[in-house]
Design an enzyme around this catalytic site. Structure first.
Site, PDB file in Angstrom:
ATOM      1  N   SER A 123       0.905  -1.343   0.027  1.00  6.16           N
ATOM      2  CA  SER A 123       0.016  -0.135   0.054  1.00  6.16           C
ATOM      3  C   SER A 123       0.771   1.231  -0.041  1.00  6.16           C
ATOM      4  CB  SER A 123      -0.895   0.057   1.216  1.00  6.16           C
ATOM      5  OG  SER A 123      -1.294   1.248   1.581  1.00  6.16           O
ATOM      6  N   TYR A 148      -2.086  -1.581  11.154  1.00 13.23           N
ATOM      7  CA  TYR A 148      -2.233  -2.175   9.457  1.00 13.23           C
ATOM      8  C   TYR A 148      -0.999  -1.671   8.714  1.00 13.23           C
ATOM      9  CZ  TYR A 148      -3.665  -2.245   4.825  1.00 13.23           C
ATOM     10  OH  TYR A 148      -3.812  -2.460   3.553  1.00 13.23           O
ATOM     11  N   LYS A 152       2.149  -3.935   6.604  1.00 10.39           N
ATOM     12  CA  LYS A 152       2.514  -3.951   5.187  1.00 10.39           C
ATOM     13  C   LYS A 152       4.030  -3.776   5.028  1.00 10.39           C
ATOM     14  CE  LYS A 152      -1.410  -4.958   3.398  1.00 10.39           C
ATOM     15  NZ  LYS A 152      -1.644  -6.080   3.011  1.00 10.39           N
TER      16      LYS A 152
HETATM   17  P1  NAD Z   1     -11.038  -7.660   1.142  1.00 14.11           P
HETATM   18  O1  NAD Z   1     -11.021  -7.600   2.512  1.00 14.11           O
HETATM   19  O2  NAD Z   1     -12.123  -7.251   0.560  1.00 14.11           O
HETATM   20  O3  NAD Z   1     -10.284  -8.993   0.622  1.00 14.11           O
HETATM   21  C1  NAD Z   1      -9.342  -9.793   1.507  1.00 14.11           C
HETATM   22  C2  NAD Z   1      -9.885 -11.119   1.467  1.00 14.11           C
HETATM   23  O4  NAD Z   1      -8.966 -11.785   2.153  1.00 14.11           O
HETATM   24  C3  NAD Z   1     -11.335 -11.334   2.166  1.00 14.11           C
HETATM   25  O5  NAD Z   1     -12.011 -12.201   1.374  1.00 14.11           O
HETATM   26  C4  NAD Z   1     -11.062 -11.877   3.339  1.00 14.11           C
HETATM   27  O6  NAD Z   1     -12.130 -12.843   3.618  1.00 14.11           O
HETATM   28  C5  NAD Z   1      -9.946 -12.867   2.920  1.00 14.11           C
HETATM   29  N1  NAD Z   1      -8.944 -13.005   4.214  1.00 14.11           N
HETATM   30  C6  NAD Z   1      -8.407 -12.201   5.195  1.00 14.11           C
HETATM   31  N2  NAD Z   1      -7.756 -12.984   6.150  1.00 14.11           N
HETATM   32  C7  NAD Z   1      -7.697 -14.342   5.710  1.00 14.11           C
HETATM   33  C8  NAD Z   1      -6.992 -15.509   6.107  1.00 14.11           C
HETATM   34  N3  NAD Z   1      -6.223 -15.342   7.396  1.00 14.11           N
HETATM   35  N4  NAD Z   1      -7.241 -16.664   5.320  1.00 14.11           N
HETATM   36  C9  NAD Z   1      -7.877 -16.653   4.412  1.00 14.11           C
HETATM   37  N5  NAD Z   1      -8.521 -15.563   3.740  1.00 14.11           N
HETATM   38  C10 NAD Z   1      -8.495 -14.307   4.479  1.00 14.11           C
HETATM   39  O7  NAD Z   1      -9.721  -6.332   0.893  1.00 14.11           O
HETATM   40  P2  NAD Z   1      -9.262  -5.846  -0.519  1.00 14.11           P
HETATM   41  O8  NAD Z   1      -9.877  -4.422  -0.221  1.00 14.11           O
HETATM   42  O9  NAD Z   1      -9.699  -6.841  -1.514  1.00 14.11           O
HETATM   43  O10 NAD Z   1      -7.609  -5.864  -0.311  1.00 14.11           O
HETATM   44  C11 NAD Z   1      -6.849  -6.781  -0.664  1.00 14.11           C
HETATM   45  C12 NAD Z   1      -5.300  -6.747  -0.342  1.00 14.11           C
HETATM   46  O11 NAD Z   1      -5.060  -5.352  -0.869  1.00 14.11           O
HETATM   47  C13 NAD Z   1      -5.135  -6.810   1.359  1.00 14.11           C
HETATM   48  O12 NAD Z   1      -3.978  -7.236   1.509  1.00 14.11           O
HETATM   49  C14 NAD Z   1      -5.161  -5.154   1.687  1.00 14.11           C
HETATM   50  O13 NAD Z   1      -4.415  -4.835   3.013  1.00 14.11           O
HETATM   51  C15 NAD Z   1      -4.420  -4.622   0.277  1.00 14.11           C
HETATM   52  N6  NAD Z   1      -4.859  -3.280   0.040  1.00 14.11           N
HETATM   53  C16 NAD Z   1      -5.951  -2.823  -0.085  1.00 14.11           C
HETATM   54  C17 NAD Z   1      -6.269  -1.458  -0.419  1.00 14.11           C
HETATM   55  C18 NAD Z   1      -7.888  -0.888  -0.324  1.00 14.11           C
HETATM   56  O14 NAD Z   1      -7.809   0.145  -0.125  1.00 14.11           O
HETATM   57  N7  NAD Z   1      -8.703  -1.706  -0.631  1.00 14.11           N
HETATM   58  C19 NAD Z   1      -5.291  -0.786  -0.557  1.00 14.11           C
HETATM   59  C20 NAD Z   1      -3.969  -1.157  -0.359  1.00 14.11           C
HETATM   60  C21 NAD Z   1      -3.727  -2.286  -0.192  1.00 14.11           C
HETATM   61  C1  WQD Z   2      -9.602   9.176   1.424  1.00 12.48           C
HETATM   62  C2  WQD Z   2      -9.735  10.849   1.747  1.00 12.48           C
HETATM   63  C3  WQD Z   2      -9.976  11.283   3.946  1.00 12.48           C
HETATM   64  C4  WQD Z   2     -14.004   9.567   4.434  1.00 12.48           C
HETATM   65  C5  WQD Z   2      -7.060   4.216   3.447  1.00 12.48           C
HETATM   66  C6  WQD Z   2      -6.091   3.538   4.154  1.00 12.48           C
HETATM   67  C7  WQD Z   2      -4.824   3.173   3.086  1.00 12.48           C
HETATM   68  C8  WQD Z   2      -5.325   2.417   1.966  1.00 12.48           C
HETATM   69  C9  WQD Z   2      -6.369   3.102   1.520  1.00 12.48           C
HETATM   70  C10 WQD Z   2      -5.019   0.117   2.521  1.00 12.48           C
HETATM   71  C11 WQD Z   2      -8.989  11.300   2.973  1.00 12.48           C
HETATM   72  C12 WQD Z   2     -11.273  11.477   3.166  1.00 12.48           C
HETATM   73  C13 WQD Z   2     -12.987   9.848   3.865  1.00 12.48           C
HETATM   74  C14 WQD Z   2     -15.091  10.398   4.752  1.00 12.48           C
HETATM   75  C15 WQD Z   2     -13.588  12.232   3.847  1.00 12.48           C
HETATM   76  N1  WQD Z   2      -5.932   1.115   2.462  1.00 12.48           N
HETATM   77  N2  WQD Z   2     -12.630  11.173   3.745  1.00 12.48           N
HETATM   78  N3  WQD Z   2     -14.627  11.650   4.447  1.00 12.48           N
HETATM   79  O1  WQD Z   2      -7.358   7.306   4.020  1.00 12.48           O
HETATM   80  O2  WQD Z   2      -6.354   7.861   1.571  1.00 12.48           O
HETATM   81  O3  WQD Z   2      -6.612   5.239   2.907  1.00 12.48           O
HETATM   82  O4  WQD Z   2      -7.522   3.350   2.255  1.00 12.48           O
HETATM   83  O5  WQD Z   2      -4.105  -0.047   2.421  1.00 12.48           O
HETATM   84  O6  WQD Z   2      -3.912   2.512   4.135  1.00 12.48           O
HETATM   85  O7  WQD Z   2      -5.348   4.348   5.184  1.00 12.48           O
HETATM   86  O8  WQD Z   2      -8.598   6.361   2.012  1.00 12.48           O
HETATM   87  O9  WQD Z   2     -11.091   6.568   1.388  1.00 12.48           O
HETATM   88  O10 WQD Z   2     -10.630   6.364   3.861  1.00 12.48           O
HETATM   89  O11 WQD Z   2      -9.969   8.412   2.469  1.00 12.48           O
HETATM   90  O12 WQD Z   2     -13.324  13.304   3.780  1.00 12.48           O
HETATM   91  O13 WQD Z   2     -16.128  10.055   5.190  1.00 12.48           O
HETATM   92  O14 WQD Z   2     -11.120  10.875   1.945  1.00 12.48           O
HETATM   93  O15 WQD Z   2      -9.939  12.191   4.951  1.00 12.48           O
HETATM   94  O16 WQD Z   2      -8.478  12.398   2.434  1.00 12.48           O
HETATM   95  P1  WQD Z   2      -7.130   6.678   2.696  1.00 12.48           P
HETATM   96  P2  WQD Z   2     -10.158   6.903   2.632  1.00 12.48           P
END
Ligand code: NAD
Ligand code: WQD
Length: 338
Positions: A123, A148, A152
């Site tokens: 991330s 969290y 990462k």
């Molecule tokens: P998500 O929660 O929709 O998907 C994750 C999946 O992993 C889920 O289906 C959950 O059931 C499964 N899971 C969790 N722990 C498990 C375990 N111990 N064994 C088997 N399955 C398990 O999340 P997502 O948004 O699709 O994110 C996917 C990956 O990307 C994650 O590693 C997350 O940290 C990373 N990521 C997400 C974002 C975001 O904003 N969505 C941003 C950056 C990185």
């Molecule tokens: C985006 C912008 C908020 C909600 C998070 C995790 C990051 C990554 C992605 C996994 C920010 C603003 C939000 C609301 C708002 N996940 N906001 N009102 O914070 O950039 O990142 O998700 O790795 O690790 O921290 O994403 O969508 O929460 O926020 O004003 O009700 O929207 O302050 O500026 P963020 P977000």
């Protein structure tokens, strides 16, 4: 070529399974359904005509992971999405996050004896507030704002240190910026747990009447309109980056540990996103300006030249497509609740 997709019924995983099928790969999903729904398998089948193999399994269970690996020796690569991802919850329950996000990774690596091609979901959170924008992969990793984020950073270190001594482990780390939107068919998308903490799901739930007005967290940042800036990327573009990463690993061209930013390279403010949603969908949003959210950074967006050049991948879908697809999915969910 068969790819193991952990977390493949989740948000980004399900879109990636669709793109893997589109690219001609076979897929086996492992997920414990802790944050996803089994019905996603049928939805994937509706889109692609293929139902992925699925094994319900908690990756923290070492024995089950070992058994799975013993029965699945024909895997040519792993895309490891499975993790917990709620930043706020990780502050309240750090052990839950360290346990799940580390045990799952370590069990997988151990079960495959560190002889595997692996794409890891990281991330942009590892950069914190970058000193220089757009942020490149060389930028310093800052002290994590949350457990969290720390999972990462440390997972990246675990992979890098293991790759340094195990040449047969080949890893690509993808540092995602902010994934949003849904598949254009609206058959798969994000399923937020409880009140969404992320901006776009809150916007769509507010527009459909599930939530009250949106709070913009701060309009006093040092940005053109005062609200915070992020690099929003369409989840389908992000999914395609994983296929490109798998192809890169198959090519054997790179080092055995490589890191890529995956974003559009363009920043949008919170107010611009609200405006884009209204313009794209014709829906009117109610919002108020509130205080800054603790732990938030002012602005970030990625330098994506490395992914463009080396992965041959580029984000193609714009903010309008992100907003329209997110809205179409929210409306689908209203008529077809999970
Ligand atoms: P998500 O929660 O929709 O998907 C994750 C999946 O992993 C889920 O289906 C959950 O059931 C499964 N899971 C969790 N722990 C498990 C375990 N111990 N064994 C088997 N399955 C398990 O999340 P997502 O948004 O699709 O994110 C996917 C990956 O990307 C994650 O590693 C997350 O940290 C990373 N990521 C997400 C974002 C975001 O904003 N969505 C941003 C950056 C990185
Ligand atoms: C985006 C912008 C908020 C909600 C998070 C995790 C990051 C990554 C992605 C996994 C920010 C603003 C939000 C609301 C708002 N996940 N906001 N009102 O914070 O950039 O990142 O998700 O790795 O690790 O921290 O994403 O969508 O929460 O926020 O004003 O009700 O929207 O302050 O500026 P963020 P977000």
């Amino acid at each position: 070529m068969k790819i193991l997709v952990t977390g493949g019924t989740g948000y980004i995983g399900s879109h990636t399974v669709v793109e893997l099928f589109n690219a001609g790969y076979e897929v086996v999903i492992v997920d414990d359904l802790s944050n996803s729904d089994i019905k996603i398998l049928e939805q994937i089948e509706k889109i692609t005509g293929k139902k992925p193999d699925f094994v319900k399994l908690d990756l923290c269970n070492e024995k089950e992971v070992n058994d799975f690996a013993a029965q699945h020796k024909d895997i040519s690569g792993i895309i490891h999405f499975a993790a917990f991802k709620a930043v706020g919850e990780s502050v309240q329950e750090p052990l839950k996050y360290y346990r799940n996000n580390f045990y799952s990774l370590i069990n997988l690596l151990t079960a495959y004896n560190s002889k595997v091609k692996l794409v890891f979901s990281s991330s942009c959170t590892v950069y914190g507030q970058p000193d220089v924008l757009p942020v490149t992969e060389q930028a310093a990793v800052k002290k994590a704002e949350s457990p969290y984020g720390n999972t990462k950073q440390i997972a990246e270190e675990i992979l890098q240190e293991t790759c340094a001594v195990k040449a047969e482990l080949e890893v690509i780390v993808l540092r995602y910026f902010n994934p949003v939107g849904a598949h254009h068919t609206a058959l798969i998308g994000e399923l937020p747990n409880g009140i969404p903490q992320n901006l776009v799901p809150f916007i769509t739930q507010s527009a459909i009447g599930k939530r009250n007005s949106i709070t913009v967290y701060g309009d006093d940042y040092n940005t053109p309109d005062g609200s915070a800036i992020r690099d929003y990327i369409h989840v389908v573009d992000l999914a395609k980056a994983h296929v490109a990463a798998i192809k890169r690993l198959e090519s054997k061209l790179g080092d055995n540990y490589e890191v890529f930013n995956i974003g559009t390279g363009k920043g949008s403010s919170v107010l611009e996103i609200i405006n884009a949603f209204e313009q794209s969908t014709g829906e009117k949003l109610k919002y108020t300006i509130g205080k800054r959210r603790e732990g938030d950074i002012e602005q970030t967006f990625g330098d994506v030249a490395k992914a463009n050049k080396i992965l041959g991948w580029k984000a193609e879908l714009d903010i309008n497509e992100m907003m329209n697809s997110a809205w179409k999915w929210e409306k689908y969910l209203k008529d077809n609740p999970f």
